[in-house]
Design a protein around this motif. Structure first.
Motif, mmCIF file in Angstrom:
data_model
loop_
_atom_site.group_PDB
_atom_site.id
_atom_site.type_symbol
_atom_site.label_atom_id
_atom_site.label_comp_id
_atom_site.label_asym_id
_atom_site.label_seq_id
_atom_site.Cartn_x
_atom_site.Cartn_y
_atom_site.Cartn_z
ATOM 1 N N ARG A 1 36.712 -46.593 28.051
ATOM 2 C CA ARG A 1 35.986 -47.777 27.552
ATOM 3 C C ARG A 1 35.143 -48.381 28.670
ATOM 4 N NH1 ARG A 1 38.285 -52.419 23.694
ATOM 5 N NH2 ARG A 1 36.442 -53.734 23.654
ATOM 6 N N ALA B 1 32.098 -46.280 29.301
ATOM 7 C CA ALA B 1 31.090 -46.410 28.246
ATOM 8 C C ALA B 1 30.393 -47.765 28.262
ATOM 9 C CB ALA B 1 31.740 -46.177 26.880
ATOM 10 N N GLU B 2 31.168 -48.834 28.562
ATOM 11 C CA GLU B 2 30.635 -50.190 28.410
ATOM 12 C C GLU B 2 30.381 -50.919 29.717
ATOM 13 O OE1 GLU B 2 33.148 -52.349 25.712
ATOM 14 O OE2 GLU B 2 33.134 -50.719 24.249
ATOM 15 N N PRO C 1 30.661 -55.751 30.056
ATOM 16 C CA PRO C 1 29.864 -56.325 28.971
ATOM 17 C C PRO C 1 29.239 -57.664 29.365
ATOM 18 C CG PRO C 1 31.935 -55.484 28.120
ATOM 19 C CD PRO C 1 32.026 -55.438 29.631
ATOM 20 N N GLY D 1 36.417 -57.656 25.505
ATOM 21 C CA GLY D 1 35.661 -58.369 24.485
ATOM 22 C C GLY D 1 36.496 -59.297 23.656
#
Length: 130
Positions: A45, A48-49, A52, A130
């Motif tokens: 994760r 990929a991110e 954020p 998130g």
């Protein structure tokens, strides 16, 4: 905080150090049945991110301990297997980069106290989840 999070400096991009055990443990999703698998999912994760909401360049380091030791690095995320306490390894990594913008992601109050004493910022697991 006088400067925006991750203000660039000569020592490199924002260093984001993630307390893997604490972040994984922040959600009751069955992680305790497969700690290594949970660390792999968090690593992927993060790869990929990134961070954020942060537009600048980041270097992400995921610190793992216990049953999650041995999870490998992937492009975008360096994984550090703590030989002992994950918290102690996070403090060491934070101390190794005194002139650099550093963000430690953890909900552990004592760890937050230790890294902010070294000039780093600290944020909770939601910063990356998130």
């Amino acid at each position: 905080m006088d400067e925006p999070l991750g203000t660039p400096d000569a020592d490199g991009p924002l260093l984001v150090i993630v307390d893997g055990a604490n972040v994984v443990g922040s959600r009751p999703d069955g992680w305790w049945r497969d700690r290594r698998g949970a660390a792999v999912r968090l690593r992927d994760r993060l790869a990929a991110e990134g961070l954020p909401g942060h537009d600048g360049e980041v270097e992400v380091v995921l610190v793992v301990e216990g049953a999650a030791r041995g999870v490998g690095s992937v492009p975008g995320v360096r994984v550090e297997s703590a030989p002992g306490s994950g918290d102690d390894r996070i403090v060491e990594l934070t101390a190794e980069h005194p002139g650099r913008a550093r963000l430690v992601v953890t909900a552990d109050r004592e760890l937050r106290r230790r890294v902010t004493a070294l000039g780093a910022e600290a944020a909770g697991p939601r910063t990356v989840l998130g």
